[in-house]
Design a protein around this motif. Structure first.
Motif, PDB file in Angstrom:
ATOM      1  N   UNK A 362      40.124  40.454  37.772  1.00 31.20           N
ATOM      2  CA  UNK A 362      39.877  38.825  37.822  1.00 31.20           C
ATOM      3  C   UNK A 362      40.683  38.277  36.622  1.00 31.20           C
ATOM      4  N   UNK A 363      40.888  38.857  35.292  1.00 30.86           N
ATOM      5  CA  UNK A 363      41.522  38.331  34.281  1.00 30.86           C
ATOM      6  C   UNK A 363      42.851  37.739  34.666  1.00 30.86           C
ATOM      7  N   UNK A 364      43.254  38.728  35.510  1.00 30.43           N
ATOM      8  CA  UNK A 364      44.758  38.576  35.986  1.00 30.43           C
ATOM      9  C   UNK A 364      45.231  37.367  37.014  1.00 30.43           C
ATOM     10  N   UNK A 365      43.911  36.827  37.557  1.00 30.79           N
ATOM     11  CA  UNK A 365      44.003  35.482  38.139  1.00 30.79           C
ATOM     12  C   UNK A 365      44.239  34.539  37.251  1.00 30.79           C
ATOM     13  N   UNK A 402      32.338  33.832  35.403  1.00 35.90           N
ATOM     14  CA  UNK A 402      33.531  33.900  36.238  1.00 35.90           C
ATOM     15  C   UNK A 402      34.052  32.490  35.783  1.00 35.90           C
ATOM     16  N   UNK A 403      35.405  32.308  35.587  1.00 39.71           N
ATOM     17  CA  UNK A 403      35.972  30.813  35.554  1.00 39.71           C
ATOM     18  C   UNK A 403      35.644  30.162  34.110  1.00 39.71           C
ATOM     19  N   UNK A 404      34.590  30.556  33.596  1.00 37.63           N
ATOM     20  CA  UNK A 404      34.211  29.771  32.427  1.00 37.63           C
ATOM     21  C   UNK A 404      34.251  30.475  31.165  1.00 37.63           C
ATOM     22  N   UNK A 418      38.498  27.238  34.378  1.00 39.93           N
ATOM     23  CA  UNK A 418      39.586  27.630  35.285  1.00 39.93           C
ATOM     24  C   UNK A 418      39.137  27.092  36.715  1.00 39.93           C
ATOM     25  N   UNK A 419      39.774  26.161  37.420  1.00 39.62           N
ATOM     26  CA  UNK A 419      39.520  25.661  38.524  1.00 39.62           C
ATOM     27  C   UNK A 419      40.226  26.259  39.714  1.00 39.62           C
ATOM     28  N   UNK A 420      39.665  26.191  40.792  1.00 42.94           N
ATOM     29  CA  UNK A 420      40.287  26.866  42.047  1.00 42.94           C
ATOM     30  C   UNK A 420      40.410  25.834  43.255  1.00 42.94           C
ATOM     31  N   UNK A 421      41.205  26.008  44.216  1.00 41.71           N
ATOM     32  CA  UNK A 421      41.276  25.383  45.351  1.00 41.71           C
ATOM     33  C   UNK A 421      40.370  26.067  46.415  1.00 41.71           C
ATOM     34  N   UNK A 423      41.188  27.816  48.664  1.00 40.99           N
ATOM     35  CA  UNK A 423      41.420  29.183  49.201  1.00 40.99           C
ATOM     36  C   UNK A 423      40.884  30.247  47.816  1.00 40.99           C
ATOM     37  N   UNK A 424      40.384  29.565  46.839  1.00 40.81           N
ATOM     38  CA  UNK A 424      40.088  30.436  45.756  1.00 40.81           C
ATOM     39  C   UNK A 424      41.146  30.858  44.876  1.00 40.81           C
TER      40      UNK A 424
END
Length: 444
Positions: A362-365, A402-404, A418-421, A423-424
């Motif tokens: 997850x961190x790699x994303x 996650x993402x915060x 971190x925001x996602x489209x 498709x994630x």
């Protein structure tokens, strides 16, 4: 009367009460937290009215040797040297061996604009002397170190006309060191030993850090040393910063320095008060001036390869905070502000801490570059199980979910999302400054 009343309130804040720890335990808990986060690696001394509230070392003095910092560890203090240089100049003025109104031309007849630059302006960074030697890089100079320095200065453009503006100038303080040599008839280093170190018995302070062989000598690091592969910083010889930043010392010696100033052992209190009075941009003579609870705080910071330092003093309440670190990538000033907030019962924010551990996958994303503004990027990287962001300096992002994430920028905590489209896929990061939301798109 005001100072006495403030200190009376301060004494009350130290007392035990039903719902609060005594301040020494609050301060220790705060610094323990910064050390655990890798944001403090060195020695700290906090004192008030002659009472030591904290005197402790944290982290490694040398990670290869597995030796740890303690109150006796010796560090380079860099620009904290400027307060020593300024004090010696004021001491010479007090004994009528020079005057703050003296012009540089009285010491160097052919110095550019020497009839316009005063000792006062050199002390307060209002001389216009530039640290930018870009136009001299291809030149070589002969003669003594003094002659080479003066020749290089003569080739530099002024940042502004003397006395018309303010800009921090190491060159101005190096020049003060050479003026001290002319007035005292001895090297700057011997003059500091004679007039400042010896009277206060600062026996663990000196100049030649590279040549120092004491087992108490700290190894400087660029970043928090987590393993014996940590890169030691290149040491800068004391002959380069000279009167602007050559001193090495300990927290104990710097506390004795504070006590010597407090008691008027070196200078009259009236002359010290002048040093503590801002000339421009909250800078006096070798001291940066601030306030807490309407009481004046004087201090300085230092930064040289592998080392950071901070000295803050509240003369009216005899408070002294000394922090010396053998890592460069830290913000000591925010720790100072929070310690002062504890002492004066003011609100402060606890440093952000990791509360959950996200998976490496997850961190790699999140890894990549994000556009902060045209030409300036935020680099997000993964180091082990940690996420780091780099702009002008590297800081850790603390995962909350996650993402915060939370980022402690030194003054306040920023909430980073971190925001996602659809498709994630992570497309950008965002944070809020005041009422403004900042969105930073991720580079493809």
């Amino acid at each position: 009367m005001i100072c006495k009343r403030v200190f009376f309130l301060l004494i009350l804040s130290w007392a035990y009460c039903a719902n609060a720890q005594p301040v020494n335990k609050q301060i220790k808990k705060l610094v323990d937290t910064y050390a655990a986060l890798g944001k403090f690696n060195g020695s700290i001394l906090v004192a008030a009215q002659g009472k030591i509230l904290l005197n402790k070392g944290y982290g490694y003095k040398d990670i290869n040797q597995k030796t740890r910092n303690d109150p006796q560890t010796i560090y380079q203090i860099a620009s904290l040297t400027k307060a020593f240089t300024a004090t010696l100049i004021l001491k010479l003025a007090e004994s009528n061996r020079l005057a703050l109104t003296n012009k540089v031309s009285q010491f160097y007849a052919d110095f550019p604009k020497g009839d316009s630059i005063t000792i006062d302006q050199l002390l307060s960074h209002t001389s216009g002397l530039s640290d930018n030697g870009a136009n001299t890089k291809t030149k070589t100079y002969s003669g003594s170190e003094e002659a080479k320095f003066l020749a290089a200065l003569k080739d530099r453009a002024f940042d502004f006309s003397p006395g018309t503006d303010w800009k921090y100038s190491n060159a101005g303080y190096i020049l003060l060191g050479y003026i001290i040599e002319q007035v005292c008839g001895q090297s700057y280093y011997d003059a500091v030993r004679t007039y400042l170190f010896s009277p206060l018995q600062l026996d663990h302070s000196g100049f030649d850090f590279i040549g120092l062989t004491s087992p108490d000598k700290a190894t400087g690091y660029w970043e928090f040393p987590e393993s014996d592969t940590a890169q030691a910083a290149t040491l800068i010889d004391y002959s380069a910063p000279r009167a602007a930043g050559a001193i090495y010392s300990t927290t104990g010696d710097l506390y004795q320095w504070h006590q010597g100033l407090q008691t008027g052992k070196l200078l009259s209190l009236s002359l010290l008060n002048r040093a503590y009075t801002p000339v421009k941009n909250n800078y006096g003579y070798g001291w940066i001036i601030d306030s807490v609870a309407r009481v004046r705080v004087v201090g300085h910071s230092g930064d040289i390869w592998g080392f950071k330092s901070e000295l803050a003093r509240v003369p009216a309440d005899d408070i002294c905070i000394v922090m010396l670190n053998n890592i460069e990538d830290v913000d000591l000033h925010i720790i100072t502000c929070k310690i002062l907030a504890i002492l004066y019962q003011q609100a402060y924010q606890w440093p952000a801490r990791t509360r959950i551990q996200l998976s490496p996958k997850l961190l790699k994303e999140y890894v990549g570059e994000y556009l902060l503004r045209p030409g300036e990027w935020i680099k997000v990287s993964r180091e082990g199980n940690r996420l780091k962001s780099t702009t002008t300096r590297k800081q850790e992002l603390y995962a909350q979910k996650k993402d915060y994430f939370l980022l402690n920028d030194g003054h306040e905590q920023l909430e980073v999302v971190f925001n996602r489209n659809s498709s994630g896929v992570v497309t950008d990061l965002s944070f809020t400054l005041g009422e403004r939301k900042v969105v930073c798109p991720k580079k493809d």
